[in-house]
Design a protein around this motif. Sequence first.
Motif, PDB file in Angstrom:
ATOM      1  N   LEU A 111       0.840  -1.201   0.000  1.00  0.00           N
ATOM      2  CA  LEU A 111       0.000   0.000   0.000  1.00  0.00           C
ATOM      3  C   LEU A 111       0.870   1.243   0.000  1.00  0.00           C
ATOM      4  CD1 LEU A 111      -2.689  -0.957   2.686  1.00  0.00           C
ATOM      5  CD2 LEU A 111      -2.731  -1.386   0.218  1.00  0.00           C
ATOM      6  N   PRO A 112       0.348   2.406  -0.457  1.00  0.00           N
ATOM      7  CA  PRO A 112       1.125   3.636  -0.385  1.00  0.00           C
ATOM      8  C   PRO A 112       1.500   3.945   1.059  1.00  0.00           C
ATOM      9  CG  PRO A 112      -0.776   3.940  -1.813  1.00  0.00           C
ATOM     10  CD  PRO A 112      -0.954   2.604  -1.147  1.00  0.00           C
ATOM     11  N   PRO A 113       2.765   4.291   1.323  1.00  0.00           N
ATOM     12  CA  PRO A 113       3.188   4.590   2.694  1.00  0.00           C
ATOM     13  C   PRO A 113       2.655   5.934   3.170  1.00  0.00           C
ATOM     14  CG  PRO A 113       4.989   5.013   1.196  1.00  0.00           C
ATOM     15  CD  PRO A 113       3.883   4.399   0.371  1.00  0.00           C
ATOM     16  N   LEU A 114       2.777   6.144   4.455  1.00  0.00           N
ATOM     17  CA  LEU A 114       2.315   7.382   5.088  1.00  0.00           C
ATOM     18  C   LEU A 114       3.499   8.017   5.787  1.00  0.00           C
ATOM     19  CD1 LEU A 114      -0.824   7.646   7.393  1.00  0.00           C
ATOM     20  CD2 LEU A 114       1.367   8.509   8.150  1.00  0.00           C
ATOM     21  N   GLU A 115       3.715   9.311   5.556  1.00  0.00           N
ATOM     22  CA  GLU A 115       4.783  10.027   6.236  1.00  0.00           C
ATOM     23  C   GLU A 115       4.264  11.337   6.789  1.00  0.00           C
ATOM     24  OE1 GLU A 115       8.006  10.461   3.458  1.00  0.00           O
ATOM     25  OE2 GLU A 115       8.693   8.398   3.757  1.00  0.00           O
ATOM     26  N   ILE A 116       4.601  11.613   8.045  1.00  0.00           N
ATOM     27  CA  ILE A 116       4.230  12.882   8.655  1.00  0.00           C
ATOM     28  C   ILE A 116       5.423  13.487   9.383  1.00  0.00           C
ATOM     29  CG2 ILE A 116       1.845  12.115   9.008  1.00  0.00           C
ATOM     30  CD1 ILE A 116       2.511  12.164  12.075  1.00  0.00           C
ATOM     31  N   THR A 117       5.373  14.790   9.563  1.00  0.00           N
ATOM     32  CA  THR A 117       6.275  15.510  10.454  1.00  0.00           C
ATOM     33  C   THR A 117       5.429  16.194  11.518  1.00  0.00           C
ATOM     34  OG1 THR A 117       7.894  15.896   8.690  1.00  0.00           O
ATOM     35  CG2 THR A 117       8.010  17.331  10.622  1.00  0.00           C
ATOM     36  N   VAL A 118       5.783  16.002  12.778  1.00  0.00           N
ATOM     37  CA  VAL A 118       5.050  16.625  13.877  1.00  0.00           C
ATOM     38  C   VAL A 118       5.550  18.046  14.038  1.00  0.00           C
ATOM     39  CG1 VAL A 118       4.409  16.478  16.309  1.00  0.00           C
ATOM     40  CG2 VAL A 118       4.811  14.376  14.993  1.00  0.00           C
ATOM     41  N   THR A 119       4.635  19.005  13.920  1.00  0.00           N
ATOM     42  CA  THR A 119       5.002  20.417  13.999  1.00  0.00           C
ATOM     43  C   THR A 119       4.466  21.044  15.276  1.00  0.00           C
ATOM     44  OG1 THR A 119       3.026  21.120  12.783  1.00  0.00           O
ATOM     45  CG2 THR A 119       4.980  20.592  11.486  1.00  0.00           C
ATOM     46  N   GLY A 120       5.026  22.183  15.628  1.00  0.00           N
ATOM     47  CA  GLY A 120       4.627  22.877  16.838  1.00  0.00           C
ATOM     48  C   GLY A 120       3.384  23.716  16.644  1.00  0.00           C
TER      49      GLY A 120
END
Length: 223
Positions: A214-223
Amino acid sequence: MNWLFAPAPQPSLPIAGEATLFPVHRVFCVGRNYVEHVLEMGNEVDREAPFYFTKSAYAVSPPGNVAYPPGTSDLHHEVELVLAIGAPLFRATPEQARAAIIAYAVGLDLTRRDLQAQAKEKRRPWDTSKDFEQSAVIAPLSRATPGPDIRLSVNGTLRQESGIDQMIFGPVELLCHLSTLYHLEPGDLVMTGTPAGVAPLVVGDQVRAEVDGLPPLEITVTG
């Protein structure tokens, strides 16, 4: 019809390789569906029946930047396989349930763990710990059949990994049971539970969640 104010946009998800969008109706989430996760949270394994909580369709968010939510100092990641429903289901047979899954995705159930712990201690609902803006991050849907493994890494370090077959209740079994409690409709999503390894996130963390095929998921946690 004259609205008092403009209605919110319809939440939706893209489908990989297609120009159409999947309109999100409701989000059902399955609790404690991997044995090792049940044990790490200090609970007893219950194989009698699955249990559920819900998130608003407006909690659904695409991958990318995800803001650290207010009201918590203990935000946890939970990687999940997501089922996208494309047909009505009520008291479904296994064949009907299987046919109603029109797509899959990788999802991230973000949890304000400190608020959840407080709610559990006082025997109160989990809503504020589970249902908030960007708490259901979901990758593009895919028509492909998911592969055997699910995993999540933070800043390149593996934190969660399991086989999909380690679910206590599999996708078809979940839909058969859930459809005895609700009239499931096209546009419903089911987040099927998380394996062991849940842990806190902090601002600046980069998260990658995957299910084979499946297509992967990427996130960056921001303030």
